[in-house]
Motif scaffolding. Structure first.
Motif, short mmCIF file in Angstrom:
data_model
loop_
_atom_site.label_atom_id
_atom_site.label_comp_id
_atom_site.label_asym_id
_atom_site.label_seq_id
_atom_site.Cartn_x
_atom_site.Cartn_y
_atom_site.Cartn_z
N VAL A 25 1.26 -1.19 0.13
CA VAL A 25 0.26 -0.38 0.13
C VAL A 25 0.90 0.80 -0.29
O VAL A 25 1.81 1.23 0.45
N ALA A 26 0.61 1.75 -0.72
CA ALA A 26 0.95 3.72 -0.21
C ALA A 26 0.22 4.24 -0.47
O ALA A 26 -0.70 4.30 -0.32
N ILE A 27 0.15 5.22 1.01
CA ILE A 27 -0.61 6.80 2.13
C ILE A 27 0.60 7.41 0.83
O ILE A 27 1.65 8.29 1.74
N VAL A 75 6.87 -2.76 -8.58
CA VAL A 75 5.23 -2.62 -8.10
C VAL A 75 4.52 -3.21 -9.46
O VAL A 75 4.30 -2.36 -10.26
N GLY A 76 3.86 -4.11 -8.10
CA GLY A 76 2.71 -4.35 -8.88
C GLY A 76 0.69 -3.96 -9.60
O GLY A 76 1.16 -2.35 -8.57
N THR A 77 0.66 -3.77 -10.02
CA THR A 77 -0.42 -2.22 -10.46
C THR A 77 -1.45 -2.20 -9.57
O THR A 77 -2.76 -1.93 -9.33
N MET A 78 -2.23 -4.17 -8.80
CA MET A 78 -2.81 -4.05 -8.08
C MET A 78 -2.23 -3.56 -6.53
O MET A 78 -3.30 -4.19 -5.76
N THR A 105 -8.03 -5.39 1.94
CA THR A 105 -8.75 -5.95 1.34
C THR A 105 -10.37 -6.82 1.73
O THR A 105 -11.37 -7.13 1.00
N GLN A 106 -10.55 -6.76 2.77
CA GLN A 106 -11.78 -7.83 3.60
C GLN A 106 -12.97 -6.71 3.40
O GLN A 106 -14.20 -7.02 3.56
N ASN A 107 -12.91 -5.31 3.97
CA ASN A 107 -13.54 -4.31 3.27
C ASN A 107 -13.63 -4.10 1.30
O ASN A 107 -15.13 -4.11 1.53
N VAL A 108 -13.33 -4.54 0.78
CA VAL A 108 -13.58 -4.59 -0.59
C VAL A 108 -14.40 -6.10 -1.02
O VAL A 108 -15.32 -6.18 -1.46
N GLU A 109 -14.02 -6.98 0.10
CA GLU A 109 -14.63 -8.09 -0.15
C GLU A 109 -15.76 -8.16 0.14
O GLU A 109 -16.60 -9.02 0.03
N PRO A 142 -9.01 -0.09 -4.54
CA PRO A 142 -8.44 1.47 -4.81
C PRO A 142 -7.32 0.92 -5.27
O PRO A 142 -6.03 1.12 -4.53
N THR A 143 -7.01 0.16 -5.82
CA THR A 143 -5.89 -0.30 -6.81
C THR A 143 -5.46 0.95 -7.40
O THR A 143 -5.55 1.89 -7.83
#
Length: 374
Positions: free
Chosen positions: A89-91, A114-117, A152-156, A163-164
């Motif tokens: 994650v980038a903040i 860096v992965g796009t995900m 991840t768990q909130n997206v799922e 927010p990728t």
């Protein structure tokens, strides 16, 4: 013969690979950026592989004019070579996000490691403070993996829009839609998602709280198993309340789960512009704060109508709030462009048109079951 040649080729090629012993690397899991005196303040959380200390994470901070300059200085402060292949994650600190962050994100997107995900997020306090507090927290052992699991768990669970890095860049380069990112804060010893941050192009222009973000998701990403709590004026359903259990005399609280939705958005009038938004919601009533006549079909019908009207009111409120901020997170500009034609559409002119946009919202709610407990 061919097999022998293949084996020889593999041995030779293997010798050409630049090997990276894990014990010599610092695996970056989270990065944070802030603005400080006109310079970029970068903070990283990295993991050092050590079988004796499985949660061995460290934090390094430095100042430079570019994100690559920050990385070079951070390498000078680390005993291990820092690599970004495990970045989760980038903040971006809220103050920095308000001034525009595409130059930093674009550099990140062009980093082949860096992965796009990887996820992006905005921090209410400075990103440095958020990461520093997480290092001191007993609840967070590795800020990068903690934030990745949190998002991840909130997206799922259908509570948050994904927010990728890929999705941010897709919205940014879209002619008629602006990006959104989760807004993080540090409360009660842990990191929480406080709401979502709205952008106009690459500048953060405002925020919505977590209940408002439900309505944004209703338009952008159909629910498959979501949940929400609706507050209704008691007068709307008072006729079918058997006995009152609620101390709140004015309101009825309803918890809906297993929520599924289907949304249809159309441009009605190019001049205004005016949009028609039709949404079908199917859900299960999990809980209600009053002793309601759930066995009466007329009472359920009244409840469905009241919930639909309340959702319509809330949705229009969220759309007008976004419009006032100058953010188009739903992508009404793309619906407009599809009608007027790509050649005549202008991104700058759309910003002016959007301020006059009108929305006609119709939400049909169907309650499939009541009173079933998991």
């Amino acid at each position: 013969m061919k097999k022998i040649l293949m084996i020889c080729l593999l041995v030779i090629l293997n010798g050409c690979v630049n090997q990276k012993p894990l014990e010599e690397l610092g695996l970056i899991t989270a990065v944070g950026y802030d603005n400080q005196d006109g310079m970029l303040k970068g903070s990283i959380i990295y993991y050092e592989f050590d079988p004796l200390h499985p949660n061995n994470t460290k934090m390094v901070t430095s100042l430079a004019h570019t994100s690559k300059g920050v990385r070079q200085k951070e390498n000078l402060a680390s005993s291990r070579r820092l690599v970004s292949g495990q970045l989760r994650v980038a903040i971006y600190g809220e103050e920095l996000a308000k001034s525009g962050i595409i130059s930093i994100i674009d550099t990140l997107s062009r980093d082949s490691e860096v992965g796009t995900m990887s996820y992006l997020a905005v921090s209410k306090p400075q990103a440095y403070d958020l990461l520093q507090l997480s290092q001191e927290s007993e609840d967070v052992t590795n800020a990068g993996t903690f934030l990745y699991d949190l998002i991840t768990q909130n997206v799922e669970a259908d509570s948050l829009l994904s927010p990728t890095l890929h999705e941010f860049m897709q919205c940014y380069y879209s002619e008629g839609r602006d990006p959104v990112l989760p807004l993080l804060n540090f409360k009660d010893g842990t990191i929480i998602i406080e709401g979502i941050s709205l952008f106009q192009e690459d500048r953060a222009v405002g925020q919505l709280d977590s209940s408002d973000s439900f309505y944004l998701k209703l338009l952008l990403d159909p629910f498959e198993a979501g949940s929400t709590e609706i507050i209704l004026p008691k007068e709307k359903v008072n006729e079918y309340i058997l006995t009152s259990n609620n101390k709140q005399k004015e309101s009825v609280y309803i918890s809906l789960d297993h929520l599924r939705s289907d949304t249809d958005i159309k441009l009605l009038d190019k001049q205004t512009p005016s949009f028609s938004i039709k949404i079908k919601v199917k859900s299960r009533m999990q809980e209600i704060s009053e002793n309601y006549d759930l066995g009466n079909p007329e009472a359920i019908k009244r409840m469905e109508e009241a919930i639909g009207k309340e959702m319509e009111r809330q949705l229009i409120q969220v759309l007008n709030k976004s419009k006032e901020m100058g953010a188009d997170p739903v992508g009404f500009g793309n619906y407009y462009r599809a009608k007027v034609g790509y050649d005549t559409f202008s991104k700058e002119e759309w910003k002016d048109h959007y301020q006059n946009a009108e929305f006609k919202v119709k939400i049909d709610v169907e309650i499939l079951r009541t009173g079933v407990m998991d």
